[in-house]
Design an enzyme around this catalytic site. Structure first.
Site, PDB file in Angstrom:
ATOM      1  N   HIS A  12      26.472 -69.937 -49.587  1.00 18.89           N
ATOM      2  CA  HIS A  12      25.210 -69.609 -50.250  1.00 18.89           C
ATOM      3  C   HIS A  12      24.061 -69.471 -49.255  1.00 18.89           C
ATOM      4  CE1 HIS A  12      27.547 -70.387 -53.837  1.00 18.89           C
ATOM      5  NE2 HIS A  12      26.742 -69.473 -54.343  1.00 18.89           N
ATOM      6  N   CYS A  41      29.551 -58.880 -59.187  1.00 15.78           N
ATOM      7  CA  CYS A  41      28.270 -59.377 -58.668  1.00 15.78           C
ATOM      8  C   CYS A  41      28.456 -60.229 -57.419  1.00 15.78           C
ATOM      9  CB  CYS A  41      27.503 -60.142 -59.741  1.00 15.78           C
ATOM     10  SG  CYS A  41      28.361 -61.616 -60.298  1.00 15.78           S
ATOM     11  N   GLU A  48      35.562 -65.782 -62.151  1.00 16.54           N
ATOM     12  CA  GLU A  48      35.558 -66.213 -60.744  1.00 16.54           C
ATOM     13  C   GLU A  48      36.588 -67.297 -60.461  1.00 16.54           C
ATOM     14  OE1 GLU A  48      31.601 -67.452 -59.704  1.00 16.54           O
ATOM     15  OE2 GLU A  48      31.279 -68.477 -61.591  1.00 16.54           O
ATOM     16  N   ASP A  65      33.674 -66.475 -55.386  1.00 21.03           N
ATOM     17  CA  ASP A  65      34.490 -67.617 -55.793  1.00 21.03           C
ATOM     18  C   ASP A  65      35.911 -67.204 -56.128  1.00 21.03           C
ATOM     19  OD1 ASP A  65      32.960 -69.997 -55.583  1.00 21.03           O
ATOM     20  OD2 ASP A  65      31.650 -69.195 -57.140  1.00 21.03           O
TER      21      ASP A  65
HETATM   22  C1  PEP Z   1      30.456 -65.214 -56.986  1.00 18.06           C
HETATM   23  O1  PEP Z   1      31.101 -66.263 -56.981  1.00 18.06           O
HETATM   24  O2  PEP Z   1      30.923 -64.124 -56.592  1.00 18.06           O
HETATM   25  C2  PEP Z   1      29.059 -65.198 -57.449  1.00 18.06           C
HETATM   26  C3  PEP Z   1      28.403 -64.080 -57.584  1.00 18.06           C
HETATM   27  O3  PEP Z   1      28.468 -66.389 -57.682  1.00 18.06           O
HETATM   28  P1  PEP Z   1      27.945 -67.353 -56.514  1.00 18.06           P
HETATM   29  O4  PEP Z   1      28.038 -66.615 -55.216  1.00 18.06           O
HETATM   30  O5  PEP Z   1      26.548 -67.739 -56.836  1.00 18.06           O
HETATM   31  O6  PEP Z   1      28.896 -68.503 -56.598  1.00 18.06           O
HETATM   32 MG    MG Z   2      30.367 -67.963 -58.047  1.00 21.21          MG
END
Ligand code: PEP
Ligand code: MG
Length: 583
Positions: free
Chosen positions: A207, A521, A450, A474
């Site tokens: 992140h 996403c 995910e 994920d």
């Molecule tokens: C993902 O897991 O691809 C996602 C978009 O969520 P995050 O990156 O916030 O876990």
């Molecule tokens: Mg995620």
């Protein structure tokens, strides 16, 4: 001497500047530039803080019982000596007057300089005095925090990198180097002055890396011992495309990277002309390019990049770095409403809070007591474990939906029972608003895919939800059992692994078959090297950082989905998709 340090490329572009080393424990110290007229006041703040700590130690010495251990009295003497050391005072003055750093920043910068000198000492006793120095500086910082806070210029009035370049006192861009930065730390730097970032740890889709990418400035993570090898104020080049940092570059290398930097700027200029061009493929397929945002104010960057909506608002960033003081319904409602209004009528997908794993609420919870946080109480599991907190968020989102088109997205679902529990709470939130006569609007409901278990039980998900959003970050982590934040296994984190592609392809195909919306996403959506493959697999909705939208649009405009469909099937059936893709 020139040397380079290799890490992982996370945010493109080239930054050339001086290194600012920041110890991660101190990143919540404010970093901003002061006006020259404030120099004396800032120096004074440090002086007052230091004198207060000196007085405190004198008091301690005075009140010390006669039989106090000798070590303790000796320690206080050492602390006094360090506090009164010329090197500390003159160094702090230097950073304030020559660089226009605010008092806290100057203090922590000088701490890093002196700490290095301690590290290099032969004598073990002296080397260990570094910890004492850190303690006294922390005491001064704590005092300064408690004392009347300085007038911090609002973000808009802080000097930008551009201002700095024009400023003849401070004319050098700065590159932040730290062992680790939490996502909350990164957020704090979002409107800051840094031209680039380098951290020792972190994976490509950690992140921290994601926030760096959203800031659209060059960044390298997983650079191992960068924070040990670079010294405060060294000249460095951050090559965010190659994942390399060059320290103390020679004039020839500087000239070469200066050229690359200008090329990058020209390319961005060219891409910006596509902003108003509709994202339609050569064979007439419309493609939706949406933005991922972390804060309501990011809506402006999304619009500027030509996004046709927000595909992922990571609401957890509203919850971080607050020392457990979570935002209530009203505060959240105002934030979501701002994002919705900021998007000027375009849809906004708000994901319910996803904390845990590498997104701790604050530093104290960073290491947590959990043995395996990525598999623990994270995202929807965390929300369902605290229904009152979750209901606050649901009511806030429903209320924001009265101001525009809102989609409500739920992260990390895997079980039918979790789905039903979540939907019951959404109904409950609506009923509460009805009872109180509070206005709210309709929302489309979506689930993130995910966890492999979710991707393998799509029919269940499609029974309950209007749309699905594939969280590839994920999905890859859980399919391949690779911690996305761990640089030591980053080479195994592979979006093109046949198992990952199979899950992504099946999710897209099933949604298309049932006429339900589907988007990606995760970071795969913003990776231009994967755009054609995802189009070939039938994807027509991509959500990514605003900074990536125009480059992906360029790929879309050049694509023929009819031809890509046949090719994508071949890639899908290959044992080695990376080879089939030609990479
Ligand atoms: C993902 O897991 O691809 C996602 C978009 O969520 P995050 O990156 O916030 O876990
Ligand atoms: Mg995620």
């Amino acid at each position: 001497m020139t040397f380079s340090i290799h890490g992982l490329a996370v945010a493109r572009g080239i930054a050339i500047g001086r290194a600012v080393l920041i110890a991660s424990s101190r990143v919540d110290v404010a970093h901003y530039f002061i006006a020259p007229a404030q120099m004396e006041a800032e120096i004074d703040r440090v002086r007052v803080g230091r004198n207060a700590v000196v007085d405190e130690i004198h008091r301690l010495q005075h009140d010390m019982p006669k039989d106090a251990p000798h070590e303790l009295t000796a320690l206080l003497d050492v602390h006094l000596m360090l506090l009164q050391d010329e090197l500390l005072t003159t160094g702090v003055k230097h950073w304030i007057t020559e660089r226009l750093y605010n008092a806290e920043w100057a203090l922590t910068t000088q701490l890093e300089v002196i700490a290095r000198q301690f590290d290099e000492m032969e004598d073990e006793y002296l080397r260990e005095r570094k910890a004492d120095l850190e303690q006294v500086v922390e005491r001064i910082l704590r005092y300064m925090k408690g004392a009347a806070s300085p007038v911090v210029p609002p973000a808009s009035r802080r000097k930008t990198q551009q201002d700095l370049l024009l400023d003849d006192t401070v004319d050098v861009p700065l590159v932040l180097i730290a062992h680790d930065l939490s996502p909350a730390d990164m957020l704090q730097f979002k409107q800051s002055v840094f031209a680039g970032f380098v951290t020792d740890v972190g994976g490509k889709t950690s992140h921290t890396a994601i926030v760096a990418r959203s800031m659209d400035i060059p960044a390298v993570v997983g650079a191992r011992s960068a924070s040990q090898l670079v010294r405060q104020d060294d000249w460095v080049i951050v090559d965010g495309d190659a994942g390399v940092m060059i320290v103390d570059p020679s004039p020839i290398i500087l000239a070469e990277y200066g050229f690359k930097q200008r090329q990058g700027e020209l390319e961005r200029g060219r891409l910006s002309r596509l902003r108003h061009t509709p994202a339609v493929t050569l064979d007439g397929q419309k493609v939706e390019l949406l933005a991922n945002i972390e804060m309501p104010d990011d809506a402006s960057a999304a619009l500027k990049a030509g996004a046709v909506g927000v595909g992922l608002f990571r609401s957890e960033f509203l919850f971080m770095g607050r020392q457990g003081n979570l935002p209530g319904e009203e505060e959240q409602y105002q934030a979501y409403k701002r994002a919705v209004e900021g998007m000027e009528g375009l849809p906004v997908t708000i994901r319910t809070v996803d904390v845990g794993a590498d997104k701790p609420l604050d530093k104290t919870s960073r290491d947590g007591a959990h043995l395996n946080p990525a598999l623990g109480l994270r995202a929807i599991r965390w929300s369902l474990a605290d229904p009152a907190m979750f209901l606050n968020q649901l009511r806030a989102i429903l209320r924001a939906a009265a101001h525009g088109q809102v989609n409500l997205l739920i992260p990390m679902l895997a079980h039918g029972s979790e789905i039903r529990h979540t939907l019951a709470l959404i109904d409950h939130a609506r009923a509460e608003l009805d009872n109180k006569g509070v206005a709210y609007g309709p929302v489309r409901l979506g689930a993130m895919i995910e966890i492999p278990a979710a991707a393998l039980t799509l029919k269940l998900f499609l029974k309950y939800f209007d749309f699905l959003s594939i969280g590839t970050n994920d999905l890859i982590q859980y399919t391949l059992a690779i911690d996305r934040a761990d640089e030591s296994v980053a080479h195994l984190y592979d979006p093109l692994h046949p198992a990952v592609l199979r899950l992504v392809a099946d999710t897209i195909a099933e949604c298309n078959r049932q006429g339900k919306g589907v988007s990606v996403c995760g970071e795969m959506a913003g990776d231009v090297s994967l755009t054609r493959l995802l189009l070939g697999l039938g994807l027509r909705s991509f959500s990514m950082h605003p900074a990536q939208i125009l480059a992906v649009k360029q790929e879309v405009l050049r694509a023929d989905t009819g031809r890509l469909k046949t090719w994508a099937q071949l890639v899908l059936e290959s044992d080695e998709p990376a080879t089939a893709l030609g990479s």
